[in-house]
Enzyme design. Sequence first.
Site, short mmCIF file in Angstrom:
data_model
loop_
_atom_site.label_atom_id
_atom_site.label_comp_id
_atom_site.label_asym_id
_atom_site.label_seq_id
_atom_site.Cartn_x
_atom_site.Cartn_y
_atom_site.Cartn_z
CG ASP A 7 -1.88 1.23 1.19
OD1 ASP A 7 -2.48 1.50 0.14
OD2 ASP A 7 -2.00 1.93 2.21
CB SER A 8 0.13 4.76 -0.82
OG SER A 8 -1.01 4.87 0.01
CE1 TYR A 39 2.60 5.90 -3.37
CE2 TYR A 39 1.58 4.09 -4.57
CZ TYR A 39 2.67 4.63 -3.93
OH TYR A 39 3.83 3.90 -3.84
N GLY A 40 -3.23 9.16 -3.86
CA GLY A 40 -4.52 9.54 -4.45
C GLY A 40 -4.56 10.89 -5.11
CB CYS A 70 -2.97 0.55 -2.69
SG CYS A 70 -3.00 2.30 -3.13
CG ASN A 71 -9.34 0.44 -3.47
OD1 ASN A 71 -10.11 -0.34 -3.98
ND2 ASN A 71 -9.09 0.45 -2.17
CB THR A 72 -4.70 4.96 -5.39
OG1 THR A 72 -5.66 5.42 -4.43
CG2 THR A 72 -4.28 6.11 -6.27
CD GLU A 162 -0.16 7.14 5.42
OE1 GLU A 162 1.01 7.21 5.79
OE2 GLU A 162 -0.74 6.06 5.19
CB THR A 195 -6.86 -0.32 1.79
OG1 THR A 195 -5.72 0.44 1.34
CG2 THR A 195 -7.27 -1.31 0.73
CG HIS A 196 -5.40 5.00 4.04
ND1 HIS A 196 -4.79 4.49 2.93
CD2 HIS A 196 -4.41 5.57 4.80
CE1 HIS A 196 -3.47 4.74 3.00
NE2 HIS A 196 -3.23 5.38 4.13
N1 DGL Z 1 -4.98 3.05 0.58
C1 DGL Z 1 -4.94 3.60 -0.73
C2 DGL Z 1 -6.14 3.20 -1.55
O1 DGL Z 1 -6.73 2.16 -1.25
C3 DGL Z 1 -4.71 5.00 -0.77
C4 DGL Z 1 -4.20 5.93 -0.80
C5 DGL Z 1 -3.43 7.12 -1.05
O2 DGL Z 1 -2.24 6.99 -0.84
O3 DGL Z 1 -4.00 8.13 -1.45
O4 DGL Z 1 -6.51 3.85 -2.47
#
Ligand code: DGL
Length: 270
Positions: A7-8, A39-40, A70-72, A162, A195-196
Amino acid sequence: MAVGVFDSGLGGLTVFDAATKRLPDVPFVYYGDNAHAPYGVRDAQDVFELTEQAVNRLWDHGCNLVILACNTASAAALRRLQEAGVPEGKRVLGVFVPLIEALTEREWGDNSPPREVAVRDVALFATPATVASRAFQRELAFRAIGVDVEAQACGGVVDAIEDGDMILAEALVRSHVDALKRKMPNPEAAILGCTHYPLMENIFQDALGGDVKVFSQANLVADSLADYLERRPEMRGPDVEPVMLTTGDPQRVSDKATQFLRRKIEFIAA
Ligand code: DGL
């Protein structure tokens, strides 16, 4: 060999936690790119490059299977990584599919044509990059018809988590739910597409109201992973010590992770 979870930052810990509880004998290597989170708000190329780098590190650590928790990253990088070809015997999987399968009540690997499903009005909460990618709607369209998805880009929530500023995170979640409800007053279901966000699941549920079914990924992904490893046992292995890697400050990330998971978690520098 081990299963890699990427994940990010801290969000993938929600998936990691569920997966370690579901599969206590599987060694996991976690990689949090906390130095580059969130990452978003990055563009797709940037997310792709960071994800590719992290996945390569997980291959180097002996993982055969990497879960992009991580979805992003799943939205911006998964298809490109798979199309570019991963090393022999390795696999990389994302987190959208188990969620969509749960929403559409389809069996794993059901390749029949899309059909009508029980829910019609679905709220999607995700990062700006995931919402912009429309990856969730694309995957859903392969499996379901007649579902109206209203997406809300939840700017700021990942940064607040974060930073450990849960008061700000709560205020932002409530304002994003309000904004969503102005566009779709009565969603039947809500997807936490980052996932956050399971770390804020109670706040989402409270703001949405008790009638809205909230889908979050941690347990769904853990169940899918268990199912996958049962069919592909060669993708797991006992040979690697579990380890938690971060590109951020290991002490700070360990403290936050310990606070979120309510058990001692120790990160080392990636
Ligand atoms: N946990 C990451 C996701 O599921 C996200 C985040 C991010 O770094 O913006 O998209």
